[in-house]
Design a protein around this motif. Structure first.
Motif, PDB file in Angstrom:
ATOM      1  N   GLU A 290       0.800  -1.099   0.003  1.00 22.79           N
ATOM      2  CA  GLU A 290      -0.290   0.001   0.026  1.00 22.79           C
ATOM      3  C   GLU A 290       0.910   1.197   0.185  1.00 22.79           C
ATOM      4  O   GLU A 290       1.874   1.404   0.793  1.00 22.79           O
ATOM      5  CB  GLU A 290      -0.830  -0.058   1.200  1.00 22.79           C
ATOM      6  CG  GLU A 290      -2.071  -0.943   1.285  1.00 22.79           C
ATOM      7  CD  GLU A 290      -2.909  -0.596   2.500  1.00 22.79           C
ATOM      8  OE1 GLU A 290      -4.117  -0.666   2.571  1.00 22.79           O
ATOM      9  OE2 GLU A 290      -2.323  -0.469   3.865  1.00 22.79           O
ATOM     10  N   ARG A 291       0.212   2.259  -0.973  1.00 22.14           N
ATOM     11  CA  ARG A 291       0.994   3.558  -0.654  1.00 22.14           C
ATOM     12  C   ARG A 291       0.158   4.327   0.231  1.00 22.14           C
ATOM     13  O   ARG A 291      -1.064   4.450  -0.168  1.00 22.14           O
ATOM     14  CB  ARG A 291       1.182   4.341  -1.988  1.00 22.14           C
ATOM     15  CG  ARG A 291       1.899   3.454  -3.057  1.00 22.14           C
ATOM     16  CD  ARG A 291       2.354   4.539  -4.202  1.00 22.14           C
ATOM     17  NE  ARG A 291       3.108   4.032  -5.027  1.00 22.14           N
ATOM     18  CZ  ARG A 291       2.880   3.033  -6.186  1.00 22.14           C
ATOM     19  NH1 ARG A 291       1.681   2.827  -6.370  1.00 22.14           N
ATOM     20  NH2 ARG A 291       4.042   2.804  -7.025  1.00 22.14           N
ATOM     21  N   ILE A 292       0.596   4.934   1.327  1.00 22.08           N
ATOM     22  CA  ILE A 292      -0.088   5.730   2.308  1.00 22.08           C
ATOM     23  C   ILE A 292       0.388   7.065   2.327  1.00 22.08           C
ATOM     24  O   ILE A 292       1.477   7.311   2.482  1.00 22.08           O
ATOM     25  CB  ILE A 292       0.205   4.755   3.849  1.00 22.08           C
ATOM     26  CG1 ILE A 292      -0.310   3.283   3.663  1.00 22.08           C
ATOM     27  CG2 ILE A 292      -0.619   5.371   4.956  1.00 22.08           C
ATOM     28  CD1 ILE A 292       0.063   2.508   5.047  1.00 22.08           C
ATOM     29  N   PHE A 293      -0.787   7.682   2.379  1.00 20.48           N
ATOM     30  CA  PHE A 293      -0.790   9.056   2.865  1.00 20.48           C
ATOM     31  C   PHE A 293      -1.333   9.460   4.351  1.00 20.48           C
ATOM     32  O   PHE A 293      -2.083   8.917   4.546  1.00 20.48           O
ATOM     33  CB  PHE A 293      -1.466   9.797   1.742  1.00 20.48           C
ATOM     34  CG  PHE A 293      -1.384  11.414   1.880  1.00 20.48           C
ATOM     35  CD1 PHE A 293      -0.484  12.287   1.468  1.00 20.48           C
ATOM     36  CD2 PHE A 293      -2.372  12.112   2.952  1.00 20.48           C
ATOM     37  CE1 PHE A 293      -0.577  13.547   1.665  1.00 20.48           C
ATOM     38  CE2 PHE A 293      -2.318  13.177   3.240  1.00 20.48           C
ATOM     39  CZ  PHE A 293      -1.376  14.134   2.500  1.00 20.48           C
ATOM     40  N   ALA A 294      -0.095  10.079   5.093  1.00 20.45           N
ATOM     41  CA  ALA A 294      -0.529  10.351   6.401  1.00 20.45           C
ATOM     42  C   ALA A 294      -0.572  11.749   6.657  1.00 20.45           C
ATOM     43  O   ALA A 294       0.644  12.568   6.307  1.00 20.45           O
ATOM     44  CB  ALA A 294       0.445   9.504   7.333  1.00 20.45           C
TER      45      ALA A 294
END
Length: 348
Positions: free
Chosen positions: A311-315
């Motif tokens: 997963e490419r995660i944006f936080a």
């Protein structure tokens, strides 16, 4: 990656209650100079901030949405934040005002204060400059996000920006992810780059940072990207620049909106805060995507930061006042224990 959550009702051995004020007519002022001499370890900061999140997730603290005032031309911005820490029984108000957003860094003015009150006695604890608290709290949160949301076995990190938030980003990342073996930095200010190096060497003498000239190219090699730059940065990492499994943490600027809108998973410290301070990441219709989970729930073990390795995660790292309260209380405890500050007869 998530630790077992401690009992939020259990006594915290680091909390001894707010320092007792002299009376209800005076206020202890703690200046930036007073707080500068307080020695506190990175692990202590991380633990204090994490505890504040866990207490919030347990429903014991209050963190209302921040208020914002900004003129039409955008030359300044002001925030006001009220909160209550349920583990410390402390109520606090934080204010933040920045002027000169349309100018260079050297021409800007920034003031931030935190006022603490003991909710057991009803008496004031202290009013303090909040600059150092913010400079520690924010990279600590980014490091916690990295610990919970980075792909298993993450080895490389890129920090974008060399200002206040960028200078401690790498030491805090190494505190929560000691397995990182490649540290990259994109910055445009030589003094800032040297400051990042100096802070890294102070906390991790054997480590160095690789300065990169192309943030987008470097992002392709990074498992964790932390964007802390100011609004004038030329860096704008796009979603397509991120490798599979990458975690992109937005603190300031340096990430393009596509990293949010094309992310496989979105985590925010607060979805409500993101809708207040993250409007520059909106799409052409002025909309932000839904958040998959809020970070306090991840730390509480009720949600997962990451659900798949690729997963490419944006936080989105937006400061919550409960973390300022927890860290500010810790500083007040240490400072007042040393007799620091100036007693002002404010209410006489």
């Amino acid at each position: 990656m998530t630790r077992n959550a401690p009992d939020p009702n259990a006594a915290d051995p680091c909390i001894s209650g707010p320092p007792a004020p002299a009376d209800d007519t005076t206020l202890r002022l703690l200046s930036a100079g007073d707080l500068a001499g307080i020695d506190i370890g990175l692990a202590d900061v991380v633990g204090t901030v994490e505890g504040a999140y866990r207490t919030l997730a347990a429903g014991l603290s209050d963190n209302p949405r921040k208020l914002t005032v900004k003129p039409a031309d955008g030359h300044s911005v002001s925030y006001a934040m009220l909160g209550r820490d349920g583990s410390r029984d402390v109520v606090a108000v934080k204010t933040s005002y920045k002027h000169g957003l349309d100018r260079g860094r050297q021409e800007q003015h920034y003031y931030t204060t935190l006022t603490l009150y003991d909710d057991r006695t009803g008496l004031p604890v202290a009013m303090m400059d909040c600059g150092r608290i913010g400079s520690l709290r924010t990279p600590a949160v980014s490091a916690l996000l990295a610990r919970e949301c980075a792909a298993p076995g993450a080895r490389s990190a890129l920090v974008i920006g060399t200002g206040t938030q960028g200078r401690l980003a790498l030491p805090f990342l190494l505190t929560t992810l000691p397995g990182l073996d490649r540290l990259m930095l994109f910055g445009t200010h030589p003094q800032g780059i040297e400051a990042v190096r100096a802070r890294l060497h102070a906390h991790f003498p054997g480590r160095d940072v690789e300065v990169v000239g192309d943030a987008r190219a470097a992002a392709a090699d990074a498992d964790v990207v932390v964007a802390t730059a100011g609004g004038h940065t030329p860096a704008a990492v796009e979603a397509g620049d991120l490798r599979p499994g990458a975690l992109a943490v937005l603190v300031g600027h340096g990430l393009a909106p596509s990293t949010l809108h094309h992310a496989d998973r979105v985590v925010a410290t607060s979805e409500a805060q993101m809708h207040v301070t993250g409007t520059d990441m909106a799409d052409a219709d002025g909309k932000l995507p839904a958040v998959d989970t809020e970070f306090p729930q991840v730390l509480a073990g009720r949600a997962k930061g990451r659900t798949a390795p690729g997963e490419r995660i944006f936080a989105y790292n937006s400061g919550l006042v409960v973390t300022d309260i927890a860290l500010g209380h810790r500083f007040a405890e240490l400072a007042l224990g040393r007799g620091l500050g100036t007693q002002v007869p404010l209410w006489r």
